[in-house]
Scaffold this motif. Structure first.
Motif, short mmCIF file in Angstrom:
data_model
loop_
_atom_site.label_atom_id
_atom_site.label_comp_id
_atom_site.label_asym_id
_atom_site.label_seq_id
_atom_site.Cartn_x
_atom_site.Cartn_y
_atom_site.Cartn_z
N LEU A 1 -93.16 -49.21 28.77
CA LEU A 1 -93.28 -50.66 28.75
C LEU A 1 -94.63 -51.08 29.29
CD1 LEU A 1 -89.72 -51.49 30.09
CD2 LEU A 1 -90.48 -51.39 27.72
N ALA A 2 -95.07 -52.25 28.87
CA ALA A 2 -96.40 -52.75 29.22
C ALA A 2 -96.35 -53.56 30.50
CB ALA A 2 -96.96 -53.59 28.08
N GLY A 3 -96.07 -52.90 31.62
CA GLY A 3 -96.15 -53.58 32.92
C GLY A 3 -95.08 -54.63 33.12
N PRO A 4 -95.30 -55.55 34.08
CA PRO A 4 -94.30 -56.56 34.42
C PRO A 4 -93.91 -57.47 33.26
CG PRO A 4 -95.99 -56.43 36.11
CD PRO A 4 -96.47 -55.60 34.96
N ALA A 5 -94.87 -57.73 32.33
CA ALA A 5 -94.55 -58.62 31.21
C ALA A 5 -93.45 -58.04 30.33
CB ALA A 5 -95.81 -58.87 30.38
N GLY A 6 -93.35 -56.70 30.30
CA GLY A 6 -92.32 -56.09 29.48
C GLY A 6 -90.93 -56.23 30.04
N THR A 7 -90.82 -56.59 31.31
CA THR A 7 -89.48 -56.73 31.91
C THR A 7 -88.82 -58.06 31.56
OG1 THR A 7 -90.39 -57.67 33.94
CG2 THR A 7 -90.18 -55.26 33.84
N VAL A 8 -89.58 -59.06 31.16
CA VAL A 8 -88.99 -60.37 30.86
C VAL A 8 -87.99 -60.28 29.71
CG1 VAL A 8 -89.46 -62.75 30.16
CG2 VAL A 8 -90.97 -61.59 31.79
N PRO A 9 -88.34 -59.66 28.57
CA PRO A 9 -87.32 -59.53 27.51
C PRO A 9 -86.11 -58.72 27.96
CG PRO A 9 -89.50 -59.07 26.65
CD PRO A 9 -89.64 -59.13 28.14
N LEU A 10 -86.32 -57.70 28.81
CA LEU A 10 -85.20 -56.90 29.29
C LEU A 10 -84.25 -57.73 30.13
CD1 LEU A 10 -86.92 -53.52 30.26
CD2 LEU A 10 -85.68 -54.07 28.18
N LEU A 11 -84.83 -58.53 31.04
CA LEU A 11 -83.99 -59.36 31.90
C LEU A 11 -83.21 -60.39 31.08
CD1 LEU A 11 -86.37 -59.96 34.94
CD2 LEU A 11 -84.50 -58.32 34.74
N ALA A 12 -83.90 -61.03 30.12
CA ALA A 12 -83.23 -62.04 29.29
C ALA A 12 -82.12 -61.42 28.46
CB ALA A 12 -84.25 -62.73 28.40
N GLY A 13 -82.41 -60.26 27.85
CA GLY A 13 -81.40 -59.60 27.05
C GLY A 13 -80.22 -59.12 27.89
N ALA A 14 -80.51 -58.64 29.12
CA ALA A 14 -79.44 -58.18 29.99
C ALA A 14 -78.51 -59.32 30.40
CB ALA A 14 -80.02 -57.51 31.23
N LEU A 15 -79.07 -60.48 30.73
CA LEU A 15 -78.25 -61.62 31.12
C LEU A 15 -77.37 -62.08 29.96
CD1 LEU A 15 -80.67 -63.75 33.32
CD2 LEU A 15 -78.68 -62.45 34.07
N VAL A 16 -77.94 -62.12 28.78
CA VAL A 16 -77.14 -62.51 27.61
C VAL A 16 -76.03 -61.48 27.36
CG1 VAL A 16 -77.19 -62.80 25.10
CG2 VAL A 16 -78.99 -63.81 26.51
N GLY A 17 -76.38 -60.19 27.49
CA GLY A 17 -75.37 -59.16 27.27
C GLY A 17 -74.25 -59.20 28.28
N TRP A 18 -74.58 -59.39 29.55
CA TRP A 18 -73.53 -59.46 30.56
C TRP A 18 -72.63 -60.67 30.34
CZ3 TRP A 18 -77.54 -58.46 34.99
CH2 TRP A 18 -77.82 -57.09 35.03
#
Length: 483
Positions: free
Chosen positions: A131-148
């Motif tokens: 992943l490309a540093g901290p910016a790459g975590t934003v889609p992961l966090l958003a997708g994780a919240l939607v999934g949960w």
């Protein structure tokens, strides 16, 4: 005559009238309907700890207040329940066979679920270099919240179908719901991404995994899920001590995802042929009569009933993410602690049934329940503290262990465990409201930088813990909540 008192002939003015003898019910008179009802419900009324339990039974039998007034001469179900409670002596009849306790579970199975909940976190460790540093975590966090959020609601709906005895309908809801949730999570991740398409692809894979894992967990396939995750977990553990090539990282991640997705699809795929057997061992011929009966007897669970569970998933997921952003070992400890938490929830439910049998007054039952919930919560916090110290000792470059950090983690543990306890008793809306308010307050305070993050978390978690402990004491002291 207006000022005189009439007396029978021969009576003297200084003689008081005789006190009439109390009438007895003639032998030909109708029996007291309340006595008849008490005799019919004798075993249940005798074992009731509080009249409200009896009132709940009367209402479940369809007795309206008008019918109660007409048949029994009292104003409503609560008055009739109190009358029955007074007429029947307290006792606890022993059942003919062994006691049925649906809350007896094994510790090993619950611990296995805790490990299964925690292992996917190693996937982020394995995929971080991609992943490309901290910016790459934003889609992961958003997708994780939607999934949960989505999968918590989906799991409740599937469990509701299973509770109605319609396993085929549970499979159908998972078959259509899990891919829809995966697609929604991927679209949200794409919407918040800037330019890192690899992060979007990782988030899409995460969404697919969450959907497939939900299927396996609901259908009781924890061991299969664990086996599918072990190669990825081994690769992540190896990466902590030795460099792993990017190609190997990608192969391990995609391989585990493919196996989990295949197992999930095989679990809920429509069965072909009359005698076909699904992966969980249920024959199609056995499912069809059950499905037919359910369709004629019920319209199925309401879709709106799953909304509070989805909100609960969003709120608790946000709280855990806040903990992970500042303290990754604590988040891992929280995830692992869900195994002991589940076991202690079952233990509390089992102990409450024992309390109903062994106590005869509301006050005694409240004392028993309070003692049991205190013991279970204390045991859970001890397990969480042990896991936190262990993960911090093993975690590379872990933050220092401070009293503030431990207090914040333990208060969050109180919030999560009491929320799960309330949810197991059907008070999910109350738990979701408190957790949502806590998550929203912590998010706003973090975005506006109103105070130091650890003091924000300590204040929010402490307030939420007090609120939910109050709800637990108010709800679980009532005997009717445990029937």
């Amino acid at each position: 005559m207006s000022g005189s008192i009439w007396m029978p002939p021969g009576a003297r003015p200084d003689t008081l009238p005789a006190i009439p003898r109390q009438r007895t019910r003639p032998s030909w008179a109708q029996p007291d309907p309340i006595d008849e009802l008490a005799a019919r419900l004798d075993d249940f009324v005798a074992a009731a700890v509080h009249p409200d339990e009896i009132a709940a039974l009367l209402e479940s039998d369809g007795l309206s207040d008008d019918q109660i007034r007409e048949r029994y001469g009292v104003k409503n179900s609560f008055a009739l329940a109190e009358e029955l409670y007074e007429r029947v002596e307290r006792r606890h009849p022993e059942p003919d066979g062994p006691l049925h306790d649906p809350w007896q579970v094994g510790l090993l199975g619950c611990l296995l679920r805790g490990v299964v909940f925690a292992l996917p976190g190693l996937g982020y460790v394995l995929g971080a270099p991609l992943l490309a540093g901290p910016a790459g975590t934003v889609p992961l966090l958003a997708g994780a919240l939607v999934g949960w959020t989505w999968n918590q609601g989906l799991a409740h709906r599937a469990y509701s179908w299973l509770g109605l005895g319609d396993r085929a309908a549970a499979r159908r809801s998972l078959l259509f719901g899990a891919p829809a949730g995966a697609l929604l999570g991927a679209l949200v991740a794409f919407a918040v991404a800037t330019a890192d398409l690899l992060a979007v692809a990782f988030a899409a894979g995460q969404s697919c995994y969450l959907g497939a894992a939900t299927i396996l967990l609901v259908m009781g396939r924890e061991r299969a899920l664990l086996a599918a995750l072990l190669p990825m977990a081994a690769g992540a553990a190896l990466g902590l001590v030795h460099p792993v090539p990017d190609a190997a990282r990608l192969a391990l991640l995609l391989g585990s995802l493919a196996v989990v997705a295949f197992l999930g699809l095989r679990e809920v795929a429509p069965l072909k042929g009359r005698g076909a057997v699904s992966f969980c061992g249920s024959a199609a011929g056995r499912d069809q009569p059950q499905r037919t009966r359910t369709r004629h007897t019920t319209m199925g669970p309401r879709l709106s009933a799953s909304y509070p569970y989805a909100l609960f998933g969003l709120a608790t997921g946000t709280l855990v993410l806040h903990a992970a952003l500042g303290d990754a070992p604590s988040a891992v400890a929280l995830t692992l602690s869900m195994g002991p938490a589940e076991y202690l929830l079952y233990r509390f439910r089992s102990a409450s049934l024992t309390g109903l049998r062994n106590t005869s007054t509301p006050r005694a039952f409240w004392r028993k329940t309070t003692l049991t919930v205190t013991e279970c919560l204390t045991t859970y916090l001890a397990a969480l503290l042990t896991l936190s110290l262990t993960t911090s000792a093993l975690w590379p470059n872990a933050p220092d262990i401070t009293p503030t950090r431990l207090a914040t983690l333990l208060l969050l543990g109180v919030v999560l465990w009491t929320a799960l306890l309330l949810q197991s008793f059907g008070a999910v809306l109350a738990a979701a409201t408190v957790c949502s308010a806590a998550a929203l307050a912590q998010t706003i305070a973090l975005l506006t930088h109103t105070a130091a993050p650890h003091w924000i978390a300590l204040t929010v978690h402490g307030t939420a813990a007090i609120a939910q402990a109050t709800l637990v004491c108010a709800l679980l002291g009532r005997a009717t909540a445990h029937r």
